[in-house]
Design a protein around this motif. Structure first.
Motif, mmCIF file in Angstrom:
data_model
loop_
_atom_site.group_PDB
_atom_site.id
_atom_site.type_symbol
_atom_site.label_atom_id
_atom_site.label_comp_id
_atom_site.label_asym_id
_atom_site.label_seq_id
_atom_site.Cartn_x
_atom_site.Cartn_y
_atom_site.Cartn_z
ATOM 1 N N THR A 101 0.832 -1.204 0.000
ATOM 2 C CA THR A 101 0.000 0.000 0.000
ATOM 3 C C THR A 101 0.864 1.250 0.000
ATOM 4 O O THR A 101 0.633 2.177 -0.789
ATOM 5 C CB THR A 101 -0.941 0.000 1.225
ATOM 6 N N ALA A 102 1.869 1.277 0.880
ATOM 7 C CA ALA A 102 2.751 2.445 0.953
ATOM 8 C C ALA A 102 3.466 2.661 -0.374
ATOM 9 O O ALA A 102 3.483 3.782 -0.902
ATOM 10 C CB ALA A 102 3.764 2.276 2.081
ATOM 11 N N GLU A 103 4.040 1.601 -0.933
ATOM 12 C CA GLU A 103 4.776 1.738 -2.189
ATOM 13 C C GLU A 103 3.854 2.108 -3.348
ATOM 14 O O GLU A 103 4.261 2.801 -4.271
ATOM 15 C CB GLU A 103 5.550 0.457 -2.481
ATOM 16 N N GLY A 104 2.598 1.680 -3.285
ATOM 17 C CA GLY A 104 1.638 2.051 -4.316
ATOM 18 C C GLY A 104 1.241 3.518 -4.252
ATOM 19 O O GLY A 104 0.939 4.137 -5.282
ATOM 20 N N ASN A 105 1.262 4.099 -3.047
ATOM 21 C CA ASN A 105 0.876 5.500 -2.873
ATOM 22 C C ASN A 105 1.995 6.487 -3.182
ATOM 23 O O ASN A 105 1.724 7.650 -3.501
ATOM 24 C CB ASN A 105 0.386 5.737 -1.446
ATOM 25 N N THR A 108 2.083 8.456 -6.796
ATOM 26 C CA THR A 108 0.995 9.426 -6.920
ATOM 27 C C THR A 108 1.268 10.655 -6.060
ATOM 28 O O THR A 108 1.077 11.791 -6.506
ATOM 29 C CB THR A 108 -0.344 8.780 -6.512
ATOM 30 N N LEU A 109 1.710 10.422 -4.828
ATOM 31 C CA LEU A 109 2.015 11.551 -3.939
ATOM 32 C C LEU A 109 3.128 12.427 -4.519
ATOM 33 O O LEU A 109 3.031 13.656 -4.493
ATOM 34 C CB LEU A 109 2.435 11.043 -2.557
ATOM 35 N N GLN A 112 1.706 14.483 -7.302
ATOM 36 C CA GLN A 112 0.859 15.557 -6.789
ATOM 37 C C GLN A 112 1.687 16.698 -6.209
ATOM 38 O O GLN A 112 1.354 17.868 -6.387
ATOM 39 C CB GLN A 112 -0.100 15.016 -5.720
ATOM 40 N N GLU A 127 2.451 14.357 4.130
ATOM 41 C CA GLU A 127 1.871 13.036 3.881
ATOM 42 C C GLU A 127 2.911 12.095 3.243
ATOM 43 O O GLU A 127 2.985 10.923 3.595
ATOM 44 C CB GLU A 127 0.651 13.169 2.966
ATOM 45 N N VAL A 131 4.167 8.444 4.627
ATOM 46 C CA VAL A 131 4.111 7.199 3.843
ATOM 47 C C VAL A 131 5.515 6.597 3.700
ATOM 48 O O VAL A 131 5.685 5.379 3.788
ATOM 49 C CB VAL A 131 3.447 7.441 2.474
ATOM 50 N N GLN A 135 6.770 2.931 4.922
ATOM 51 C CA GLN A 135 7.520 2.028 4.049
ATOM 52 C C GLN A 135 8.791 1.543 4.762
ATOM 53 O O GLN A 135 9.096 0.347 4.757
ATOM 54 C CB GLN A 135 7.881 2.752 2.748
#
Length: 150
Positions: A101-105, A108-109, A112, A127, A131, A135
């Motif tokens: 989940t962390a690596e997937g976010n 994108t972060l 952004q 944020e 994250v 990780q």
């Protein structure tokens, strides 16, 4: 010189451990360091990892810590840990899911942040650091589990 050093592990909730040991190895942010009786005074921040308590040349106890501070004197090693647990309390599938989940976010972060400005950029940067910490902690937990299986 004494043959043992007092080791104390403290979390915000309670004193987890207080005993005389031959040696303790702590995961400092600049690398692991061993504490024997007579160690030079030292204060170090701690990265996620495993504290190893030795009797003779054998690890008798392992404790996973998320982060904190270690204070070393010639007679004592005190670790103030944000969070501590026995490595066998770690669940591999849960940790792997957290890491995924962390690596997937992260991508994108980062994207952004590249487009954001002002307060929104600051919020996203905070944020991102959160994250990235998740990780790092997940990776350290998996490393602790790998060390246990050796």
């Amino acid at each position: 010189m004494a043959e043992r050093v007092q080791f104390e592990l403290v979390t915000p909730e309670r004193l987890l451990l207080s005993e005389m040991v031959e040696m303790v190895v702590v995961p400092g942010t600049e690398g692991n360091f061993g504490v024997l009786p007579g160690h030079a005074p030292l204060i170090s921040s701690i990265r996620p990892g495993t504290i190893d308590v030795y009797e003779g040349q054998t690890v008798t106890r392992r404790i996973f810590i998320v982060s904190g501070i270690a204070e070393v004197t010639p007679q004592r090693c005190t670790v103030l840990a944000d969070e501590a647990m026995a490595p066998d309390a770690l669940d591999r599938s849960t940790i792997e899911a957290e890491l995924q989940t962390a690596e997937g976010n992260l991508p994108t972060l980062r994207e952004q942040i590249g487009r954001a400005q002002g307060a929104e950029r600051e919020r996203l940067a905070t944020e991102l650091r959160h994250v990235e910490r998740q990780q790092n902690v997940a990776r350290a937990k998996l490393q602790a589990l790998a060390e246990l299986s050796r």
